[in-house]
Design a protein around this motif. Sequence first.
Motif, PDB file in Angstrom:
ATOM      1  N   TYR A  20       0.830  -1.196   0.000  1.00 26.44           N
ATOM      2  CA  TYR A  20       0.000   0.000   0.000  1.00 26.44           C
ATOM      3  C   TYR A  20       0.871   1.255   0.000  1.00 26.44           C
ATOM      4  O   TYR A  20       1.795   1.384   0.805  1.00 26.44           O
ATOM      5  CB  TYR A  20      -0.903   0.007   1.241  1.00 26.44           C
ATOM      6  CG  TYR A  20      -1.744   1.245   1.396  1.00 26.44           C
ATOM      7  CD1 TYR A  20      -1.346   2.282   2.225  1.00 26.44           C
ATOM      8  CD2 TYR A  20      -2.953   1.395   0.720  1.00 26.44           C
ATOM      9  CE1 TYR A  20      -2.114   3.427   2.371  1.00 26.44           C
ATOM     10  CE2 TYR A  20      -3.737   2.531   0.860  1.00 26.44           C
ATOM     11  CZ  TYR A  20      -3.312   3.541   1.685  1.00 26.44           C
ATOM     12  OH  TYR A  20      -4.085   4.667   1.828  1.00 26.44           O
TER      13      TYR A  20
ATOM     14  N   TYR B  49      -0.673  12.187   0.386  1.00 20.44           N
ATOM     15  CA  TYR B  49      -1.493  13.118   1.139  1.00 20.44           C
ATOM     16  C   TYR B  49      -0.951  14.529   0.913  1.00 20.44           C
ATOM     17  O   TYR B  49       0.234  14.719   0.661  1.00 20.44           O
ATOM     18  CB  TYR B  49      -1.429  12.827   2.645  1.00 20.44           C
ATOM     19  CG  TYR B  49      -2.215  11.617   3.091  1.00 20.44           C
ATOM     20  CD1 TYR B  49      -1.672  10.349   3.042  1.00 20.44           C
ATOM     21  CD2 TYR B  49      -3.503  11.764   3.591  1.00 20.44           C
ATOM     22  CE1 TYR B  49      -2.400   9.241   3.467  1.00 20.44           C
ATOM     23  CE2 TYR B  49      -4.243  10.664   4.023  1.00 20.44           C
ATOM     24  CZ  TYR B  49      -3.678   9.407   3.955  1.00 20.44           C
ATOM     25  OH  TYR B  49      -4.406   8.318   4.378  1.00 20.44           O
TER      26      TYR B  49
ATOM     27  N   GLN C  97      -0.915  18.291   3.022  1.00 19.40           N
ATOM     28  CA  GLN C  97      -1.166  18.869   4.339  1.00 19.40           C
ATOM     29  C   GLN C  97      -1.246  20.378   4.214  1.00 19.40           C
ATOM     30  O   GLN C  97      -0.280  21.018   3.780  1.00 19.40           O
ATOM     31  CB  GLN C  97      -0.067  18.477   5.335  1.00 19.40           C
ATOM     32  CG  GLN C  97      -0.321  18.966   6.757  1.00 19.40           C
ATOM     33  CD  GLN C  97       0.715  18.461   7.735  1.00 19.40           C
ATOM     34  OE1 GLN C  97       1.891  18.345   7.422  1.00 19.40           O
ATOM     35  NE2 GLN C  97       0.284  18.153   8.959  1.00 19.40           N
TER      36      GLN C  97
ATOM     37  N   MET D 247      -6.440  22.305   7.824  1.00 16.28           N
ATOM     38  CA  MET D 247      -7.245  21.302   7.105  1.00 16.28           C
ATOM     39  C   MET D 247      -6.737  19.889   7.306  1.00 16.28           C
ATOM     40  O   MET D 247      -7.280  18.944   6.742  1.00 16.28           O
ATOM     41  CB  MET D 247      -7.284  21.633   5.618  1.00 16.28           C
ATOM     42  CG  MET D 247      -7.845  23.002   5.321  1.00 16.28           C
ATOM     43  SD  MET D 247      -8.226  23.253   3.595  1.00 16.28           S
ATOM     44  CE  MET D 247      -9.674  22.219   3.422  1.00 16.28           C
ATOM     45  N   GLY D 248      -5.687  19.727   8.067  1.00 19.16           N
ATOM     46  CA  GLY D 248      -5.176  18.385   8.307  1.00 19.16           C
ATOM     47  C   GLY D 248      -4.585  17.780   7.045  1.00 19.16           C
ATOM     48  O   GLY D 248      -4.272  18.474   6.079  1.00 19.16           O
ATOM     49  N   LEU D 249      -4.452  16.494   7.048  1.00 24.11           N
ATOM     50  CA  LEU D 249      -3.945  15.767   5.880  1.00 24.11           C
ATOM     51  C   LEU D 249      -5.129  15.204   5.099  1.00 24.11           C
ATOM     52  O   LEU D 249      -6.049  14.638   5.684  1.00 24.11           O
ATOM     53  CB  LEU D 249      -3.035  14.618   6.295  1.00 24.11           C
ATOM     54  CG  LEU D 249      -1.622  15.005   6.695  1.00 24.11           C
ATOM     55  CD1 LEU D 249      -1.548  15.269   8.188  1.00 24.11           C
ATOM     56  CD2 LEU D 249      -0.637  13.897   6.303  1.00 24.11           C
TER      57      LEU D 249
ATOM     58  N   LEU E   6      -6.204  12.802   1.623  1.00 21.90           N
ATOM     59  CA  LEU E   6      -5.712  11.785   0.700  1.00 21.90           C
ATOM     60  C   LEU E   6      -5.953  12.220  -0.740  1.00 21.90           C
ATOM     61  O   LEU E   6      -7.070  12.578  -1.114  1.00 21.90           O
ATOM     62  CB  LEU E   6      -6.416  10.460   0.980  1.00 21.90           C
ATOM     63  CG  LEU E   6      -5.989   9.272   0.133  1.00 21.90           C
ATOM     64  CD1 LEU E   6      -4.548   8.888   0.441  1.00 21.90           C
ATOM     65  CD2 LEU E   6      -6.917   8.094   0.384  1.00 21.90           C
TER      66      LEU E   6
ATOM     67  N   TYR F  78      -4.132   6.739  -3.973  1.00 17.01           N
ATOM     68  CA  TYR F  78      -3.500   5.626  -3.284  1.00 17.01           C
ATOM     69  C   TYR F  78      -3.379   4.429  -4.225  1.00 17.01           C
ATOM     70  O   TYR F  78      -3.997   4.400  -5.302  1.00 17.01           O
ATOM     71  CB  TYR F  78      -4.279   5.237  -2.020  1.00 17.01           C
ATOM     72  CG  TYR F  78      -5.657   4.690  -2.289  1.00 17.01           C
ATOM     73  CD1 TYR F  78      -6.755   5.542  -2.382  1.00 17.01           C
ATOM     74  CD2 TYR F  78      -5.868   3.321  -2.436  1.00 17.01           C
ATOM     75  CE1 TYR F  78      -8.019   5.043  -2.631  1.00 17.01           C
ATOM     76  CE2 TYR F  78      -7.134   2.818  -2.687  1.00 17.01           C
ATOM     77  CZ  TYR F  78      -8.206   3.694  -2.774  1.00 17.01           C
ATOM     78  OH  TYR F  78      -9.472   3.206  -3.022  1.00 17.01           O
TER      79      TYR F  78
ATOM     80  N   PHE G 155       2.955  14.583   1.226  1.00 19.24           N
ATOM     81  CA  PHE G 155       3.561  13.440   1.904  1.00 19.24           C
ATOM     82  C   PHE G 155       3.184  12.147   1.190  1.00 19.24           C
ATOM     83  O   PHE G 155       2.019  11.935   0.837  1.00 19.24           O
ATOM     84  CB  PHE G 155       3.083  13.353   3.356  1.00 19.24           C
ATOM     85  CG  PHE G 155       3.659  14.407   4.240  1.00 19.24           C
ATOM     86  CD1 PHE G 155       2.907  15.522   4.577  1.00 19.24           C
ATOM     87  CD2 PHE G 155       4.947  14.296   4.740  1.00 19.24           C
ATOM     88  CE1 PHE G 155       3.424  16.509   5.400  1.00 19.24           C
ATOM     89  CE2 PHE G 155       5.481  15.277   5.561  1.00 19.24           C
ATOM     90  CZ  PHE G 155       4.721  16.388   5.889  1.00 19.24           C
TER      91      PHE G 155
ATOM     92  N   LEU H 282       1.268   3.323   9.318  1.00 16.93           N
ATOM     93  CA  LEU H 282       1.622   3.995   8.078  1.00 16.93           C
ATOM     94  C   LEU H 282       2.991   4.643   8.245  1.00 16.93           C
ATOM     95  O   LEU H 282       3.253   5.300   9.249  1.00 16.93           O
ATOM     96  CB  LEU H 282       0.561   5.045   7.773  1.00 16.93           C
ATOM     97  CG  LEU H 282       0.270   5.479   6.352  1.00 16.93           C
ATOM     98  CD1 LEU H 282       0.006   4.298   5.451  1.00 16.93           C
ATOM     99  CD2 LEU H 282      -0.904   6.444   6.340  1.00 16.93           C
TER     100      LEU H 282
ATOM    101  N   PHE I 210       5.657   7.355   6.803  1.00 21.91           N
ATOM    102  CA  PHE I 210       5.660   8.572   5.999  1.00 21.91           C
ATOM    103  C   PHE I 210       7.067   8.962   5.555  1.00 21.91           C
ATOM    104  O   PHE I 210       8.046   8.736   6.285  1.00 21.91           O
ATOM    105  CB  PHE I 210       5.082   9.738   6.802  1.00 21.91           C
ATOM    106  CG  PHE I 210       3.583   9.775   6.825  1.00 21.91           C
ATOM    107  CD1 PHE I 210       2.862   8.952   7.681  1.00 21.91           C
ATOM    108  CD2 PHE I 210       2.883  10.641   6.001  1.00 21.91           C
ATOM    109  CE1 PHE I 210       1.477   8.978   7.703  1.00 21.91           C
ATOM    110  CE2 PHE I 210       1.500  10.694   6.022  1.00 21.91           C
ATOM    111  CZ  PHE I 210       0.790   9.857   6.874  1.00 21.91           C
ATOM    112  N   GLY I 211       7.142   9.581   4.376  1.00 22.53           N
ATOM    113  CA  GLY I 211       8.347  10.282   3.962  1.00 22.53           C
ATOM    114  C   GLY I 211       8.407  11.642   4.634  1.00 22.53           C
ATOM    115  O   GLY I 211       7.487  12.031   5.368  1.00 22.53           O
ATOM    116  N   ASN I 212       9.490  12.388   4.352  1.00 20.88           N
ATOM    117  CA  ASN I 212       9.683  13.686   4.994  1.00 20.88           C
ATOM    118  C   ASN I 212       9.003  14.844   4.277  1.00 20.88           C
ATOM    119  O   ASN I 212       9.094  15.984   4.720  1.00 20.88           O
ATOM    120  CB  ASN I 212      11.175  13.979   5.149  1.00 20.88           C
ATOM    121  CG  ASN I 212      11.763  13.233   6.328  1.00 20.88           C
ATOM    122  OD1 ASN I 212      11.079  12.941   7.306  1.00 20.88           O
ATOM    123  ND2 ASN I 212      13.041  12.909   6.239  1.00 20.88           N
TER     124      ASN I 212
END
Lengths: 114, 113
Positions: free
Chosen positions: B31, B35, B37, B41-43, B45, B48, B90, B102, B104-106
């Motif tokens: 998977y 995303y 950010q 508003m948060g993250l 999607l 995917y 992200f 999950l 995450f990358g940077n």
Amino acid sequence: KQEVTQIPAALSVPEGENLVLNCSFTDSAIYNLQWFRQDPGKGLTSLLLIQSSQREQTSGRLNASLDKSSGRSTLYIAASQPGDSATYLCAVSSMDTGRRALTFGSGTRLQVQP
Amino acid sequence: NAGVTQTPKFQVLKTGQSMTLQCAQDMNHEYMSWYRQDPGMGLRLIHYSVGAGITDQGEVPNGYNVSRSTTEDFPLRLLSAAPSQTSVYFCASSPIVGGSPLHFGNGTRLTVT
């Protein structure tokens, strides 16, 4: 549609305090809930994952609880340290998205004062 | 162990330009996801993938394309950049869909002028 809320948006505590971060979600039909930590300019790091059948998970000084029926989770941090300063986000995997997506809260920005 | 690697870290585009954000993971995760950010508003999607050759839309897919030709790579293409696409992007992966943490990358910080 699932909505996730985190209150407060920001929190400042002196070093050594125990503290609780709150997360609430509107739809109790979830698969699991995750707590993440995000440092400035960095990605998210998964701290704890609680499956819907579980009540809590622990990792070191962190303890996360889940009350699915009331749509709430808490992240308890014991004996806080300046290194705990970061933004903490919760996210749920809901049945309406078939596990494929997480719905995130906007986070609580924590500052631990030395 | 590199985990999830995103390039570039920063990018400035002019309106109408196109570009590809790169994402690679070395954990053999099935998977992968993108995303964005935004403050307040948060993250959210974007797209995917549950395996090589399989992609689907998330909450905010308009203006973005993805492909998954290998397990390791999941690039995100901006077709014609708009100022509304200014955000931090992200990439994240996990071994299975929805049941494991999950990774995450940077992130890639994109500014569209």
